[in-house]
Design a protein around this motif. Structure first.
Motif, PDB file in Angstrom:
ATOM      1  N   SER A 155       2.353  10.243   5.280  1.00  0.00           N
ATOM      2  CA  SER A 155       0.640   9.172   4.477  1.00  0.00           C
ATOM      3  C   SER A 155      -0.989  10.648   4.191  1.00  0.00           C
ATOM      4  O   SER A 155      -0.889  10.935   3.841  1.00  0.00           O
ATOM      5  CB  SER A 155       0.191   8.729   4.665  1.00  0.00           C
ATOM      6  OG  SER A 155      -0.513   8.080   6.515  1.00  0.00           O
ATOM      7  N   LYS A 156      -0.937  10.937   5.712  1.00  0.00           N
ATOM      8  CA  LYS A 156      -2.207  12.059   5.261  1.00  0.00           C
ATOM      9  C   LYS A 156      -1.949  13.805   5.055  1.00  0.00           C
ATOM     10  O   LYS A 156      -2.622  14.135   3.996  1.00  0.00           O
ATOM     11  CB  LYS A 156      -2.588  12.629   7.112  1.00  0.00           C
ATOM     12  CG  LYS A 156      -3.266  11.122   8.282  1.00  0.00           C
ATOM     13  CD  LYS A 156      -3.051  11.495   8.820  1.00  0.00           C
ATOM     14  CE  LYS A 156      -4.189  10.670   9.579  1.00  0.00           C
ATOM     15  NZ  LYS A 156      -4.120  10.936  11.835  1.00  0.00           N
ATOM     16  N   GLU A 191     -10.963  -2.829  -2.859  1.00  0.00           N
ATOM     17  CA  GLU A 191     -10.223  -2.513  -2.364  1.00  0.00           C
ATOM     18  C   GLU A 191      -8.756  -2.185  -2.538  1.00  0.00           C
ATOM     19  O   GLU A 191      -7.725  -1.229  -2.550  1.00  0.00           O
ATOM     20  CB  GLU A 191     -10.385  -3.187  -0.789  1.00  0.00           C
ATOM     21  CG  GLU A 191      -9.072  -2.901   0.710  1.00  0.00           C
ATOM     22  CD  GLU A 191      -9.456  -2.062   0.784  1.00  0.00           C
ATOM     23  OE1 GLU A 191     -10.041  -1.113   0.818  1.00  0.00           O
ATOM     24  OE2 GLU A 191      -8.926  -1.184   1.767  1.00  0.00           O
ATOM     25  N   LEU A 235      -7.818   0.506  -4.193  1.00  0.00           N
ATOM     26  CA  LEU A 235      -7.695   1.809  -3.428  1.00  0.00           C
ATOM     27  C   LEU A 235      -5.867   1.549  -3.491  1.00  0.00           C
ATOM     28  O   LEU A 235      -5.100   2.656  -3.322  1.00  0.00           O
ATOM     29  CB  LEU A 235      -8.332   1.157  -2.655  1.00  0.00           C
ATOM     30  CG  LEU A 235      -9.747   1.999  -2.818  1.00  0.00           C
ATOM     31  CD1 LEU A 235     -10.496   1.767  -1.754  1.00  0.00           C
ATOM     32  CD2 LEU A 235     -10.022   3.435  -3.436  1.00  0.00           C
ATOM     33  N   ARG A 236      -5.250   0.009  -2.864  1.00  0.00           N
ATOM     34  CA  ARG A 236      -4.218   0.310  -2.285  1.00  0.00           C
ATOM     35  C   ARG A 236      -2.937   0.142  -3.531  1.00  0.00           C
ATOM     36  O   ARG A 236      -2.545   1.108  -3.701  1.00  0.00           O
ATOM     37  CB  ARG A 236      -4.319  -0.778  -0.930  1.00  0.00           C
ATOM     38  CG  ARG A 236      -4.642  -1.005  -0.289  1.00  0.00           C
ATOM     39  CD  ARG A 236      -4.529  -2.223   0.758  1.00  0.00           C
ATOM     40  NE  ARG A 236      -5.664  -2.080   1.225  1.00  0.00           N
ATOM     41  CZ  ARG A 236      -5.870  -3.083   2.655  1.00  0.00           C
ATOM     42  NH1 ARG A 236      -5.203  -4.195   2.957  1.00  0.00           N
ATOM     43  NH2 ARG A 236      -7.153  -4.160   3.373  1.00  0.00           N
ATOM     44  N   TYR A 266      -4.585   7.505   0.347  1.00  0.00           N
ATOM     45  CA  TYR A 266      -5.422   6.737   1.184  1.00  0.00           C
ATOM     46  C   TYR A 266      -4.861   5.502   2.224  1.00  0.00           C
ATOM     47  O   TYR A 266      -4.255   4.411   1.586  1.00  0.00           O
ATOM     48  CB  TYR A 266      -6.495   6.301  -0.371  1.00  0.00           C
ATOM     49  CG  TYR A 266      -7.534   4.504   0.450  1.00  0.00           C
ATOM     50  CD1 TYR A 266      -8.448   4.470   0.857  1.00  0.00           C
ATOM     51  CD2 TYR A 266      -6.743   2.932   0.119  1.00  0.00           C
ATOM     52  CE1 TYR A 266      -9.396   3.783   1.312  1.00  0.00           C
ATOM     53  CE2 TYR A 266      -7.906   1.350   0.982  1.00  0.00           C
ATOM     54  CZ  TYR A 266      -8.379   2.583   1.685  1.00  0.00           C
ATOM     55  OH  TYR A 266      -9.143   1.540   2.215  1.00  0.00           O
ATOM     56  N   ARG A 267      -5.843   5.800   3.628  1.00  0.00           N
ATOM     57  CA  ARG A 267      -5.165   5.106   4.588  1.00  0.00           C
ATOM     58  C   ARG A 267      -6.079   3.469   4.929  1.00  0.00           C
ATOM     59  O   ARG A 267      -7.964   3.725   5.151  1.00  0.00           O
ATOM     60  CB  ARG A 267      -5.323   5.824   5.150  1.00  0.00           C
ATOM     61  CG  ARG A 267      -4.537   6.487   5.106  1.00  0.00           C
ATOM     62  CD  ARG A 267      -3.884   7.476   6.346  1.00  0.00           C
ATOM     63  NE  ARG A 267      -4.430   6.837   7.764  1.00  0.00           N
ATOM     64  CZ  ARG A 267      -2.902   6.263   8.427  1.00  0.00           C
ATOM     65  NH1 ARG A 267      -1.847   6.189   7.129  1.00  0.00           N
ATOM     66  NH2 ARG A 267      -2.692   4.878   9.359  1.00  0.00           N
ATOM     67  N   GLN A 268      -6.143   2.014   4.612  1.00  0.00           N
ATOM     68  CA  GLN A 268      -6.631   1.144   4.489  1.00  0.00           C
ATOM     69  C   GLN A 268      -7.497   1.067   6.126  1.00  0.00           C
ATOM     70  O   GLN A 268      -6.406   1.045   6.963  1.00  0.00           O
ATOM     71  CB  GLN A 268      -5.989   0.064   3.875  1.00  0.00           C
ATOM     72  CG  GLN A 268      -5.006  -0.612   4.780  1.00  0.00           C
ATOM     73  CD  GLN A 268      -3.834   0.474   4.356  1.00  0.00           C
ATOM     74  OE1 GLN A 268      -3.967   1.028   3.116  1.00  0.00           O
ATOM     75  NE2 GLN A 268      -2.077  -0.603   4.269  1.00  0.00           N
ATOM     76  N   CYS A 311       1.115  -1.331  -0.164  1.00  0.00           N
ATOM     77  CA  CYS A 311      -0.035   0.167   0.089  1.00  0.00           C
ATOM     78  C   CYS A 311       0.630   1.270  -0.124  1.00  0.00           C
ATOM     79  O   CYS A 311       2.556   1.104   0.354  1.00  0.00           O
ATOM     80  CB  CYS A 311      -1.200   0.137   1.342  1.00  0.00           C
ATOM     81  SG  CYS A 311      -0.352   0.238   2.994  1.00  0.00           S
ATOM     82  N   SER A 368      -2.729   3.924  -4.395  1.00  0.00           N
ATOM     83  CA  SER A 368      -2.643   4.462  -3.528  1.00  0.00           C
ATOM     84  C   SER A 368      -0.485   4.514  -3.221  1.00  0.00           C
ATOM     85  O   SER A 368       0.204   5.468  -2.839  1.00  0.00           O
ATOM     86  CB  SER A 368      -2.979   4.560  -1.748  1.00  0.00           C
ATOM     87  OG  SER A 368      -2.137   3.603  -1.039  1.00  0.00           O
TER      88      SER A 368
END
Ligand code: SF4
Length: 207
Positions: free
Chosen positions: A164-165, A50, A53-54, A170-172, A18, A57
Protein backbone atom coordinates in the motif's frame (compact mmCIF):
# COMPACT_ATOMS: atom_id res chain seq x y z
CA UNK A 1 -3.27 -6.35 -18.62
CA UNK A 2 -3.47 -9.82 -17.01
CA UNK A 3 -5.98 -12.16 -18.62
CA UNK A 4 -8.07 -14.36 -16.32
CA UNK A 5 -10.16 -17.24 -17.61
CA UNK A 6 -13.61 -16.74 -16.07
CA UNK A 7 -15.95 -19.54 -15.09
CA UNK A 8 -18.94 -19.34 -12.76
CA UNK A 9 -17.03 -21.39 -10.18
CA UNK A 10 -14.04 -19.07 -9.89
CA UNK A 11 -15.88 -15.72 -9.75
CA UNK A 12 -15.84 -14.16 -6.31
CA UNK A 13 -17.46 -10.95 -5.09
CA UNK A 14 -15.04 -9.27 -2.70
CA UNK A 15 -16.33 -6.69 -0.26
CA UNK A 16 -13.82 -3.89 0.41
CA UNK A 17 -13.92 -0.69 2.52
CA UNK A 18 -10.62 0.96 1.52
CA UNK A 19 -7.67 0.54 -0.80
CA UNK A 20 -4.96 -0.86 1.51
CA UNK A 21 -7.08 -3.73 2.90
CA UNK A 22 -8.16 -4.79 -0.59
CA UNK A 23 -4.64 -5.58 -1.81
CA UNK A 24 -3.80 -8.90 -0.17
CA UNK A 25 -7.25 -10.44 -0.67
CA UNK A 26 -7.07 -9.60 -4.37
CA UNK A 27 -3.47 -10.79 -4.75
CA UNK A 28 -3.97 -14.07 -2.90
CA UNK A 29 -7.40 -14.92 -4.29
CA UNK A 30 -5.96 -14.44 -7.76
CA UNK A 31 -3.05 -16.72 -6.89
CA UNK A 32 -5.65 -19.37 -6.14
CA UNK A 33 -7.19 -18.80 -9.57
CA UNK A 34 -10.18 -16.70 -8.55
CA UNK A 35 -11.51 -13.96 -10.75
CA UNK A 36 -12.17 -11.12 -8.32
CA UNK A 37 -14.73 -8.36 -8.60
CA UNK A 38 -14.53 -5.86 -5.72
CA UNK A 39 -17.46 -4.01 -4.20
CA UNK A 40 -16.72 -0.88 -2.17
CA UNK A 41 -19.28 -0.65 0.58
CA UNK A 42 -19.17 0.87 4.04
CA UNK A 43 -22.01 3.18 5.07
CA UNK A 44 -20.30 3.64 8.41
CA UNK A 45 -17.32 5.85 7.61
CA UNK A 46 -17.17 9.13 9.45
CA UNK A 47 -16.87 11.94 8.43
CA UNK A 48 -17.85 12.36 4.78
CA UNK A 49 -14.39 13.62 3.70
CA UNK A 50 -12.93 10.42 5.09
CA UNK A 51 -15.41 8.38 3.07
CA UNK A 52 -14.15 10.18 -0.04
CA UNK A 53 -10.51 9.49 0.79
CA UNK A 54 -11.16 5.77 1.28
CA UNK A 55 -13.31 5.52 -1.83
CA UNK A 56 -10.55 7.19 -3.86
CA UNK A 57 -7.87 4.92 -2.40
CA UNK A 58 -10.01 1.89 -3.32
CA UNK A 59 -10.30 3.25 -6.85
CA UNK A 60 -6.54 3.78 -7.08
CA UNK A 61 -5.84 0.26 -5.77
CA UNK A 62 -8.21 -1.18 -8.38
CA UNK A 63 -6.43 0.73 -11.13
CA UNK A 64 -2.98 -0.30 -9.93
CA UNK A 65 -3.82 -3.99 -9.58
CA UNK A 66 -6.23 -3.92 -12.50
CA UNK A 67 -9.38 -5.45 -11.04
CA UNK A 68 -13.03 -4.51 -11.58
CA UNK A 69 -14.49 -2.38 -8.80
CA UNK A 70 -18.12 -1.45 -8.31
CA UNK A 71 -19.59 1.08 -5.90
CA UNK A 72 -22.82 1.03 -3.96
CA UNK A 73 -25.28 3.72 -4.96
CA UNK A 74 -26.21 5.05 -1.55
CA UNK A 75 -23.56 5.22 1.09
CA UNK A 76 -23.33 7.25 4.26
CA UNK A 77 -25.75 6.65 7.10
CA UNK A 78 -23.53 6.77 10.21
CA UNK A 79 -25.99 8.77 12.31
CA UNK A 80 -28.78 6.29 11.60
CA UNK A 81 -26.50 3.39 12.55
CA UNK A 82 -25.61 4.99 15.90
CA UNK A 83 -29.33 5.42 16.67
CA UNK A 84 -29.98 1.77 15.81
CA UNK A 85 -27.29 0.63 18.26
CA UNK A 86 -29.65 1.45 21.12
CA UNK A 87 -26.79 2.21 23.47
CA UNK A 88 -24.61 -0.82 22.57
CA UNK A 89 -21.55 1.30 21.89
CA UNK A 90 -18.79 -0.94 23.29
CA UNK A 91 -16.15 -1.79 20.70
CA UNK A 92 -16.61 -5.43 19.71
CA UNK A 93 -20.32 -5.58 20.50
CA UNK A 94 -21.22 -2.73 18.20
CA UNK A 95 -18.96 -4.16 15.48
CA UNK A 96 -21.21 -7.20 15.05
CA UNK A 97 -24.08 -5.02 13.87
CA UNK A 98 -21.65 -3.02 11.76
CA UNK A 99 -20.44 -6.20 10.02
CA UNK A 100 -23.99 -7.29 9.35
CA UNK A 101 -24.89 -3.86 8.04
CA UNK A 102 -22.16 -4.34 5.45
CA UNK A 103 -22.21 -8.05 4.67
CA UNK A 104 -25.94 -8.52 4.11
CA UNK A 105 -26.06 -5.93 1.29
CA UNK A 106 -22.81 -7.39 -0.07
CA UNK A 107 -24.29 -10.89 -0.31
CA UNK A 108 -27.52 -9.53 -1.82
CA UNK A 109 -25.55 -7.58 -4.40
CA UNK A 110 -23.47 -10.69 -5.16
CA UNK A 111 -26.69 -12.64 -5.69
CA UNK A 112 -28.14 -9.93 -7.93
CA UNK A 113 -25.00 -10.08 -10.06
CA UNK A 114 -24.99 -13.87 -10.29
CA UNK A 115 -22.00 -14.62 -8.07
CA UNK A 116 -21.88 -17.92 -6.18
CA UNK A 117 -19.36 -16.65 -3.60
CA UNK A 118 -18.72 -13.55 -1.57
CA UNK A 119 -15.94 -12.71 0.84
CA UNK A 120 -14.57 -9.60 2.54
CA UNK A 121 -11.33 -7.71 3.05
CA UNK A 122 -12.32 -7.41 6.73
CA UNK A 123 -10.63 -10.83 7.01
CA UNK A 124 -7.29 -9.13 6.30
CA UNK A 125 -7.34 -6.78 9.29
CA UNK A 126 -5.62 -7.67 12.52
CA UNK A 127 -7.78 -5.07 14.25
CA UNK A 128 -11.13 -6.59 13.34
CA UNK A 129 -12.98 -9.31 15.21
CA UNK A 130 -12.20 -12.18 12.87
CA UNK A 131 -14.46 -14.84 14.41
CA UNK A 132 -17.40 -12.42 14.62
CA UNK A 133 -16.97 -11.54 10.94
CA UNK A 134 -17.09 -15.25 10.06
CA UNK A 135 -20.21 -15.82 12.15
CA UNK A 136 -22.02 -12.88 10.59
CA UNK A 137 -20.91 -13.88 7.08
CA UNK A 138 -22.07 -17.50 7.57
CA UNK A 139 -25.44 -16.25 8.82
CA UNK A 140 -25.79 -13.91 5.86
CA UNK A 141 -24.84 -16.77 3.50
CA UNK A 142 -27.64 -18.91 4.96
CA UNK A 143 -30.13 -16.07 4.55
CA UNK A 144 -29.21 -15.23 0.96
CA UNK A 145 -28.08 -18.57 -0.49
CA UNK A 146 -24.74 -17.07 -1.61
CA UNK A 147 -21.75 -19.00 -0.23
CA UNK A 148 -19.25 -17.28 2.03
CA UNK A 149 -15.68 -17.92 0.88
CA UNK A 150 -13.57 -17.93 4.04
CA UNK A 151 -9.90 -17.06 3.85
CA UNK A 152 -7.59 -15.79 6.58
CA UNK A 153 -5.63 -12.95 4.97
CA UNK A 154 -4.07 -11.77 8.25
CA UNK A 155 -0.71 -13.52 7.71
CA UNK A 156 -0.17 -11.11 4.78
CA UNK A 157 -0.53 -8.07 7.05
CA UNK A 158 2.94 -6.58 6.54
CA UNK A 159 3.07 -7.54 2.88
CA UNK A 160 -0.15 -5.53 2.45
CA UNK A 161 1.18 -2.52 4.36
CA UNK A 162 4.35 -2.44 2.29
CA UNK A 163 2.48 -2.72 -0.99
CA UNK A 164 0.00 0.00 0.00
CA UNK A 165 2.92 2.36 0.72
CA UNK A 166 4.62 1.41 -2.52
CA UNK A 167 1.43 2.21 -4.46
CA UNK A 168 0.95 5.50 -2.61
CA UNK A 169 -2.48 4.62 -1.20
CA UNK A 170 -4.13 6.69 1.51
CA UNK A 171 -3.93 4.81 4.83
CA UNK A 172 -6.69 5.52 7.35
CA UNK A 173 -6.06 6.20 11.05
CA UNK A 174 -9.28 4.78 12.47
CA UNK A 175 -11.62 1.92 11.67
CA UNK A 176 -14.55 3.93 10.34
CA UNK A 177 -17.35 4.99 12.66
CA UNK A 178 -17.50 8.14 14.76
CA UNK A 179 -16.87 6.08 17.91
CA UNK A 180 -13.73 4.45 16.48
CA UNK A 181 -12.45 7.87 15.49
CA UNK A 182 -12.88 9.16 19.03
CA UNK A 183 -11.19 6.04 20.46
CA UNK A 184 -8.25 6.45 18.08
CA UNK A 185 -7.88 10.09 19.09
CA UNK A 186 -7.82 9.11 22.77
CA UNK A 187 -5.23 6.40 22.12
CA UNK A 188 -3.04 8.82 20.16
CA UNK A 189 -3.26 11.37 23.01
CA UNK A 190 -2.35 8.66 25.56
CA UNK A 191 0.65 7.56 23.52
CA UNK A 192 1.82 11.18 23.17
CA UNK A 193 1.46 11.70 26.92
CA UNK A 194 3.43 8.53 27.67
CA UNK A 195 6.17 9.66 25.32
CA UNK A 196 6.26 13.07 26.99
CA UNK A 197 6.56 11.53 30.46
CA UNK A 198 9.33 9.17 29.35
CA UNK A 199 11.24 12.11 27.84
CA UNK A 200 10.85 14.08 31.10
CA UNK A 201 12.03 11.08 33.13
CA UNK A 202 15.10 10.70 30.88
CA UNK A 203 15.92 14.39 31.24
CA UNK A 204 15.54 14.15 35.05
CA UNK A 205 17.85 11.12 35.20
CA UNK A 206 20.71 12.92 33.41
CA UNK A 207 20.24 16.26 35.21
S1 SF4 B 1 -14.99 0.08 15.14
FE1 SF4 B 1 -15.11 -0.41 12.94
S2 SF4 B 1 -16.16 -2.39 12.81
FE2 SF4 B 1 -16.51 -1.55 14.85
S3 SF4 B 1 -18.41 -0.45 14.69
FE3 SF4 B 1 -16.84 1.06 14.29
S4 SF4 B 1 -16.56 1.03 12.08
FE4 SF4 B 1 -17.72 -0.78 12.60
Amino acid sequence: MTEYMETKENRVFLHICCGPCSLMPVVHLRKEGFNVTAFFFNPNIHPEEEYGLRRDSAQLAAEKLDYPLVFAGDALKPAQWIRELNGVTQEGERCVSCYRQRLLPVALEAKRRGFDFFTTSLLYSRYQHHEAICQVAEQVARETGVSFLYRDFRPYWYEGINLSKELGLYRQKWCGCLLSRKEAEIQRAERAELKRRKALARMASVA
